[in-house]
Structures are given as C-alpha cells and as structure tokens.
Write an enzyme that holds these catalytic residues in place. Structure first.
Site, PDB file in Angstrom:
ATOM      1  N   HIS A 156       2.778   5.845  -1.719  1.00 34.27           N
ATOM      2  CA  HIS A 156       3.594   7.072  -1.444  1.00 34.27           C
ATOM      3  C   HIS A 156       5.222   6.808  -1.427  1.00 34.27           C
ATOM      4  O   HIS A 156       6.005   7.535  -0.818  1.00 34.27           O
ATOM      5  CB  HIS A 156       3.327   7.270   0.051  1.00 34.27           C
ATOM      6  CG  HIS A 156       1.710   7.427   0.290  1.00 34.27           C
ATOM      7  ND1 HIS A 156       1.143   8.387  -0.110  1.00 34.27           N
ATOM      8  CD2 HIS A 156       0.998   6.694   0.851  1.00 34.27           C
ATOM      9  CE1 HIS A 156      -0.103   8.406   0.343  1.00 34.27           C
ATOM     10  NE2 HIS A 156      -0.254   7.144   0.998  1.00 34.27           N
ATOM     11  N   LYS A 183      -6.118  10.211  -8.569  1.00 37.20           N
ATOM     12  CA  LYS A 183      -6.199  10.359  -7.221  1.00 37.20           C
ATOM     13  C   LYS A 183      -5.616  12.040  -6.625  1.00 37.20           C
ATOM     14  O   LYS A 183      -4.796  12.571  -7.408  1.00 37.20           O
ATOM     15  CB  LYS A 183      -4.998   9.696  -6.549  1.00 37.20           C
ATOM     16  CG  LYS A 183      -5.242   9.769  -4.893  1.00 37.20           C
ATOM     17  CD  LYS A 183      -4.261   8.845  -4.347  1.00 37.20           C
ATOM     18  CE  LYS A 183      -4.295   8.691  -2.770  1.00 37.20           C
ATOM     19  NZ  LYS A 183      -3.267   8.033  -2.099  1.00 37.20           N
ATOM     20  N   HIS A 211       0.852  -1.167  -0.106  1.00 37.05           N
ATOM     21  CA  HIS A 211      -0.003   0.053  -0.074  1.00 37.05           C
ATOM     22  C   HIS A 211       0.569   1.282  -0.087  1.00 37.05           C
ATOM     23  O   HIS A 211       0.565   2.384  -0.648  1.00 37.05           O
ATOM     24  CB  HIS A 211      -0.868   0.182   1.267  1.00 37.05           C
ATOM     25  CG  HIS A 211      -1.774   1.156   1.336  1.00 37.05           C
ATOM     26  ND1 HIS A 211      -2.933   1.397   0.911  1.00 37.05           N
ATOM     27  CD2 HIS A 211      -1.647   2.397   2.082  1.00 37.05           C
ATOM     28  CE1 HIS A 211      -3.738   2.364   0.956  1.00 37.05           C
ATOM     29  NE2 HIS A 211      -2.759   3.084   1.701  1.00 37.05           N
TER      30      HIS A 211
END
Length: 420
Positions: free
Chosen positions: A316, A358, A301
């Site tokens: 990230h 996003k 993730h």
C-alpha cells in the site's frame, strides 16, 4: 381528582393505568364497601367515562408555551428516557411505549440516540444500544460514534478523528508536491485486462525522495525479504536504520500531534521514548503470518508489500509502487476509484507485481511516511479491525482500515490501508 387525558390508548393499558391511578389500599376498599357500595360503582363509572371522553378532550391544540419551546404534547422532544407513564400526555416516550404501541410519532427519530446513555449497559427496552458490545450485534444507535466514540478507543469520536486527520494532512510538510499521474481507464476488481497501457506515474519531481523521512524510509527497503515465508535476518546496521527512521518521523509535527492526541485519550504513554518503542513493536516487530516463520512485519506488509506463494499480501506504499514501476516490476492495470485529498490522493486498483495478480489494493500517493504512519497508528488504536473515518487537507472524507495481529502475547499491525 386529576383527570387523565389520553388519546389512542389500548384498552388493556387504559384499564391498567386507570386502576393504578385510582388505586386504594385493601383496608380502605373494605371500609368503602362497608359504608357505601354505591360509591364504588360511581367511581367505576367515572373511570370509564374519563377513558371514553379522553379522545375528544386531547384534541385541543398545544399551548403557546409548548409551541414556543418546541415540546408539544405529541412529541418526544425533551422527553426521551423519562421513566414511567406521563398520564398528562397523549403519547409516550419511555422504552415500554413500543410494547404498548402508544409511542409518539417521533419516538424513533428523536429517542434513537445515545444522548445521556454512553455509560449505560444493554437495555432491551430501547430501540438501539450504546454499550461497548453493540457493534458486535449491529444494534448501536446511529449517533454512538459521535457521542460516545467507537470500538477500541471508547473516548475517541468520529468527529475528532476527522478533525485530527485533516489537520495532520494540512501540516504534512514532507508530502511530495508536483507529482503527475496518468490515471487512464477505469477497471473492475477481478479483471486482469490491462486497461492502462502507460505507467501510472507520468512525472515525479527530481528531489521527491530527498526529504528527511522519505530518505529514512528508503534506507529500510533492502532490509526485508519479499517472501514472508523467509525468516528476516536483523543486523545491527538495520537496527540503527530502524532507529533513524523512528527518530525522523517522531521529529515531525504530524507524528507529534498524533502522539499528543493518543496521550489525551489514554491510548499512548506520554513518554516519547516509551511511545517510540511501542511504534517499533507494532510496526517493525517480526511475527509469523503463517507457516511458523517470523518473516513479516507491519511496515514491510504496508509500505513494501509481501509475497506469499502466488499471492500478494499488503503493498500500500506509493514510493515502492513508483520504484517498481520504473524497474518494470509493477504493471498498472487501471483504477477503480480515486479520492483527491488536497495534495495527496487515494487510488483503489488491481495490480500485477512481478506477474502476480492482486484483484484489489489501494495506495495513498504523495503523502509522507509520517502521515501514513500517524493516521494508521491512531486508527489502529482508536478503531482496530474496522474502518476509521478521516478527512484530507481539503475536507474530503476517506477512511483507513486497520487489522490487528496477535503473536506471542503482543499485538502488531497486521495490515493498514486507505479506503473510502
């Protein structure tokens, strides 16, 4: 008989305190009444006179000793939390002074503190609280994080988190230096307009990915399916790659310092083998992010990003961003904020990955895998589900937001990302 000097005292409290000060027992009062009722009248007159005269008596300037010590009669310096009413002072610094409206002028700025109260429970008399639940009710004293620590790791102060993270950034020898970014134009969250026609990464050193921890991380990239609704197939070869990655980061000074800090605060086991398995669980352990499928993990993730239908989840990691940009899969749209931390920098921005938009995300560019894993793990344990105050190598302030995810009796890293 001591004279009570009082200034600006409510009549109801003056009478109450005067009666308490001159209090006598029932038998004494009966004796006095029998012997001389006029004496009681005299005492009553004296009490009234004392209260009426006190306004002028207390106007005297503080003594030389009071001025030198910085504890003048009209100040709460050195007097916060003293129980009871001090009749020798013109104003009060106990919790009930707010009820009687006779607090010293500096009561709130001086006594709105957790000093000496970190282990105290909830007390409605105080203007702010220092217990473990105060953050849930938004009534913590402003200095609670520094004096008592925050939620989760009660022994960890914000100052300690800042000092630790700054040292970790300074010691991040595997950070990639020499990266050139092309920031171009700013944009806003929610804007799909491309404000940056050129890639974010203008130049990355040829040996950028040859370091021991970055190369170990890269070996994990093809172990995951981007679709978090697909069950991951974990092979023995992938388990070996997981072990190599964990061993590589645990061999660094950055991760060792983070581990020692957590051990000192009672947040991690001192046995490095036990700590390794804990990292495996919270970062590499598979869990269900929805739909009944164990197709997600903290590392996937955060460092790689996931797709959940027509939405992006996480993403990230700067290394994955760079690779996807080279492959034409990531469209850099511009940035909303950039924080320089010394060698590394935090960029907040929208993104378009394989045509999926996003509205806001963030990456920390140039830092090694161990610096991101170290600060995220510390924050995950010390400040779960909240912003964790940190500092870069140059002392610049930033933060890490972490979220926990509970699944089948275990707690995993649900998300973790740099912010401000």
């Amino acid at each position: 008989m001591q004279v009570a000097l009082y200034k600006h005292v409510k009549v109801r409290r003056s009478i109450q305190e005067a009666s308490e000060y001159f209090q006598v027992t029932g038998s004494q009062l009966e004796l006095l009444n029998k012997k001389n009722k006029e004496m009681m009248k005299f005492l009553t007159l004296v009490t009234i006179c004392v209260v009426m005269m006190s306004g002028s008596l207390v106007d005297a300037k503080p003594s030389f000793r009071q001025l030198v010590l910085g504890k003048a009669d009209d100040s709460c310096v050195g007097r916060c939390g003293i129980a009871g009413t001090d009749l020798t002072k013109p104003c009060q610094c106990n919790p009930s002074c707010q009820q009687y409206n006779d607090c010293c002028a500096d009561f709130l700025p001086t006594c709105n503190t957790c000093e000496g109260r970190c282990t105290a429970g909830y007390d409605s008399k105080w203007p702010c609280q220092c217990n473990s639940e105060c953050s849930n009710y938004n009534n913590c004293c402003p200095d609670k994080p520094d004096l008592c620590g925050g939620t989760g790791g009660g022994a960890v102060t914000d100052a300690e988190l800042r000092a630790l993270s700054q040292q970790l950034h300074i010691d991040d020898v595997n950070a990639v230096q020499g990266i050139v970014l092309n920031m171009q134009s700013t944009t806003t969250s929610g804007s799909t307009t491309d404000k940056a026609p050129l890639p974010l990464f203008s130049s990355v050193p040829a040996d950028a990915f040859s370091g021991p921890t970055i190369s170990a991380l890269l070996a994990l990239f093809d172990n995951y399916d981007e679709n978090c609704k697909v069950t991951e197939d974990v092979t023995p070869e992938e388990i070996a790659e997981d072990n190599a990655f964990l061993d590589a980061i645990l061999a660094t000074s950055v991760m060792q310092q983070a581990h020692q800090f957590l051990v000192s605060k009672g947040l991690a086991d001192a046995d490095i083998a036990v700590f390794k398995e804990y990292l495996r669980q919270i970062w590499l352990g598979q869990y269900n992010r929805g739909g009944g499928i164990e197709g997600s993990s903290g590392l996937e993730h955060v460092f790689l990003g996931e797709k959940n239908g027509n939405s992006i989840s996480g993403y990230h990691g700067w290394i994955k961003f760079y690779q996807d940009e080279l492959a034409g899969r990531m469209n850099y749209l511009g940035y909303m904020a950039k924080i320089d931390l010394g060698v590394s920098s935090v960029i907040e921005m929208p993104m378009n990955w394989d045509g999926i938009y996003k509205s806001i995300s963030s990456i920390s560019v140039s830092g090694s895998p161990e610096i991101e894993l170290a600060v995220a793990t510390v924050c995950f344990l010390a400040r779960p589900n909240s912003k964790c105050p940190l500092q870069g190598a140059d002392g610049t302030a930033y933060a890490y937001q972490t979220y926990t995810l509970d699944y089948n009796g275990n707690t995993y890293v649900g998300s973790a990302y740099p912010t401000y």
